[in-house]
Write a protein that holds these residues in place. Structure first.
Motif, PDB file in Angstrom:
ATOM      1  N   LEU A  15     -19.287  11.637  26.888  1.00 20.99           N
ATOM      2  CA  LEU A  15     -18.480  12.135  25.775  1.00 20.99           C
ATOM      3  C   LEU A  15     -18.882  11.452  24.468  1.00 20.99           C
ATOM      4  O   LEU A  15     -19.018  12.111  23.429  1.00 20.99           O
ATOM      5  CB  LEU A  15     -16.996  11.905  26.073  1.00 20.99           C
ATOM      6  CG  LEU A  15     -15.993  12.524  25.121  1.00 20.99           C
ATOM      7  CD1 LEU A  15     -16.147  14.034  25.063  1.00 20.99           C
ATOM      8  CD2 LEU A  15     -14.585  12.160  25.553  1.00 20.99           C
ATOM      9  N   LEU A  47     -20.409  13.423  21.283  1.00 22.28           N
ATOM     10  CA  LEU A  47     -19.787  13.381  19.958  1.00 22.28           C
ATOM     11  C   LEU A  47     -20.736  12.781  18.917  1.00 22.28           C
ATOM     12  O   LEU A  47     -20.846  13.300  17.810  1.00 22.28           O
ATOM     13  CB  LEU A  47     -18.467  12.608  20.003  1.00 22.28           C
ATOM     14  CG  LEU A  47     -17.713  12.530  18.672  1.00 22.28           C
ATOM     15  CD1 LEU A  47     -17.464  13.917  18.080  1.00 22.28           C
ATOM     16  CD2 LEU A  47     -16.405  11.770  18.855  1.00 22.28           C
ATOM     17  N   ILE A  77     -12.574  16.880  14.201  1.00 22.95           N
ATOM     18  CA  ILE A  77     -12.313  16.558  15.598  1.00 22.95           C
ATOM     19  C   ILE A  77     -10.845  16.872  15.837  1.00 22.95           C
ATOM     20  O   ILE A  77      -9.966  16.334  15.156  1.00 22.95           O
ATOM     21  CB  ILE A  77     -12.606  15.089  15.928  1.00 22.95           C
ATOM     22  CG1 ILE A  77     -14.084  14.775  15.683  1.00 22.95           C
ATOM     23  CG2 ILE A  77     -12.224  14.777  17.381  1.00 22.95           C
ATOM     24  CD1 ILE A  77     -14.451  13.316  15.898  1.00 22.95           C
ATOM     25  N   GLY A 137      -7.626  17.781  18.804  1.00 21.45           N
ATOM     26  CA  GLY A 137      -7.182  17.569  20.173  1.00 21.45           C
ATOM     27  C   GLY A 137      -5.738  17.128  20.207  1.00 21.45           C
ATOM     28  O   GLY A 137      -5.187  16.662  19.203  1.00 21.45           O
ATOM     29  N   CYS A 146      -5.386  12.159  23.629  1.00 23.30           N
ATOM     30  CA  CYS A 146      -6.530  12.639  24.414  1.00 23.30           C
ATOM     31  C   CYS A 146      -7.757  11.751  24.227  1.00 23.30           C
ATOM     32  O   CYS A 146      -8.769  11.966  24.870  1.00 23.30           O
ATOM     33  CB  CYS A 146      -6.853  14.098  24.078  1.00 23.30           C
ATOM     34  SG  CYS A 146      -7.563  14.355  22.453  1.00 23.30           S
ATOM     35  N   LYS A 157      -9.103  10.739  20.970  1.00 20.98           N
ATOM     36  CA  LYS A 157      -9.834  10.938  19.714  1.00 20.98           C
ATOM     37  C   LYS A 157     -10.030   9.619  18.967  1.00 20.98           C
ATOM     38  O   LYS A 157     -11.150   9.274  18.588  1.00 20.98           O
ATOM     39  CB  LYS A 157      -9.080  11.924  18.795  1.00 20.98           C
ATOM     40  CG  LYS A 157      -8.883  13.303  19.354  1.00 20.98           C
ATOM     41  CD  LYS A 157      -8.125  14.215  18.411  1.00 20.98           C
ATOM     42  CE  LYS A 157      -6.765  13.731  17.998  1.00 20.98           C
ATOM     43  NZ  LYS A 157      -5.733  13.734  19.046  1.00 20.98           N
ATOM     44  N   TYR A 215     -15.057  20.061  16.695  1.00 20.86           N
ATOM     45  CA  TYR A 215     -15.263  19.419  17.989  1.00 20.86           C
ATOM     46  C   TYR A 215     -13.897  19.226  18.624  1.00 20.86           C
ATOM     47  O   TYR A 215     -13.053  18.503  18.092  1.00 20.86           O
ATOM     48  CB  TYR A 215     -15.957  18.063  17.803  1.00 20.86           C
ATOM     49  CG  TYR A 215     -16.388  17.419  19.090  1.00 20.86           C
ATOM     50  CD1 TYR A 215     -17.642  17.683  19.616  1.00 20.86           C
ATOM     51  CD2 TYR A 215     -15.547  16.545  19.776  1.00 20.86           C
ATOM     52  CE1 TYR A 215     -18.052  17.083  20.809  1.00 20.86           C
ATOM     53  CE2 TYR A 215     -15.947  15.949  20.957  1.00 20.86           C
ATOM     54  CZ  TYR A 215     -17.200  16.224  21.471  1.00 20.86           C
ATOM     55  OH  TYR A 215     -17.607  15.642  22.644  1.00 20.86           O
ATOM     56  N   MET A 236     -11.493  17.941  21.643  1.00 22.20           N
ATOM     57  CA  MET A 236     -11.375  17.035  22.785  1.00 22.20           C
ATOM     58  C   MET A 236     -10.224  17.508  23.645  1.00 22.20           C
ATOM     59  O   MET A 236      -9.185  17.902  23.143  1.00 22.20           O
ATOM     60  CB  MET A 236     -11.138  15.606  22.306  1.00 22.20           C
ATOM     61  CG  MET A 236     -12.388  15.022  21.671  1.00 22.20           C
ATOM     62  SD  MET A 236     -12.241  13.273  21.261  1.00 22.20           S
ATOM     63  CE  MET A 236     -11.834  12.550  22.847  1.00 22.20           C
ATOM     64  N   ALA A 289      -9.776  13.119  28.293  1.00 24.66           N
ATOM     65  CA  ALA A 289     -11.154  12.827  27.896  1.00 24.66           C
ATOM     66  C   ALA A 289     -11.432  11.340  27.886  1.00 24.66           C
ATOM     67  O   ALA A 289     -12.572  10.926  28.008  1.00 24.66           O
ATOM     68  CB  ALA A 289     -11.441  13.419  26.519  1.00 24.66           C
ATOM     69  N   ASP A 290     -10.399  10.511  27.749  1.00 27.00           N
ATOM     70  CA  ASP A 290     -10.646   9.078  27.667  1.00 27.00           C
ATOM     71  C   ASP A 290     -10.513   8.354  29.003  1.00 27.00           C
ATOM     72  O   ASP A 290     -10.550   7.154  29.061  1.00 27.00           O
ATOM     73  CB  ASP A 290      -9.695   8.434  26.638  1.00 27.00           C
ATOM     74  CG  ASP A 290      -8.229   8.594  26.999  1.00 27.00           C
ATOM     75  OD1 ASP A 290      -7.929   9.296  27.962  1.00 27.00           O
ATOM     76  OD2 ASP A 290      -7.397   7.999  26.296  1.00 27.00           O
TER      77      ASP A 290
END
Length: 160
Positions: free
Chosen positions: A6, A10, A29, A31, A35, A37, A152, A154, A158-159
């Motif tokens: 990821l 990015l 970005i 989201g 999440c 960011k 973009y 997210m 995602a983390d």
């Protein structure tokens, strides 16, 4: 996608969209809250030496609006953004937590903001703006003539 992939994805997008040769050097970005960011952007800035600004907490950004809440417009933000870009020595400026400034405006004024900032030209550095106030589909509608690379998204988890 794992965190390493990821991060690489990015970084590649930032380098592509915010390249000095580009006319429009702004990447959004988007989201949901939590999440990843902010964590991802801070990490990338630390590794790459880019400028990370928490718009809500860092001095010289949101605090400059005190007393101007009723008159501050998207055009004013664009002027401020140009100034911030001129003052940074880093090649990329990431602005996170911009929701308080968006809350000053109604939906139509926010759309003007997204259009004006998304089409900003002459920025000395690349700009990444992190927001949760619009999802990718909503932003694509506002920036319909922009290439989809400028947004973009997210996803949750995602983390992890």
């Amino acid at each position: 996608m794992n965190v390493k992939d990821l991060t690489l994805d990015l970084e590649t997008r930032i380098n592509t969209v915010c390249n000095a040769q580009k006319r429009y050097r702004v990447l959004w970005i988007v989201g949901e809250p939590r999440c990843g960011k902010t964590s991802l952007c801070r990490s990338i800035c630390g590794e790459r030496g880019w400028r990370y600004v928490n718009f809500t907490l860092d001095q010289g950004f949101l605090d400059t609006l005190i007393g101007q809440e009723q008159t501050y417009r998207p055009e004013d933000f664009l002027d401020d953004l140009s100034t911030w870009c001129a003052r940074t020595s880093e090649e990329i400026l990431i602005l996170d937590e911009i929701e308080p400034v968006l809350s000053l405006w109604n939906w139509e004024q926010q759309e003007i903001f997204f259009k004006r900032i998304g089409r900003a030209t002459g920025l000395r550095v690349g700009v990444v703006i992190v927001t949760r106030s619009r999802n990718a589909q909503q932003l694509h509608q506002v920036l319909s003539e922009m290439h989809s690379d400028h947004i973009y998204e997210m996803s949750q988890g995602a983390d992890s």
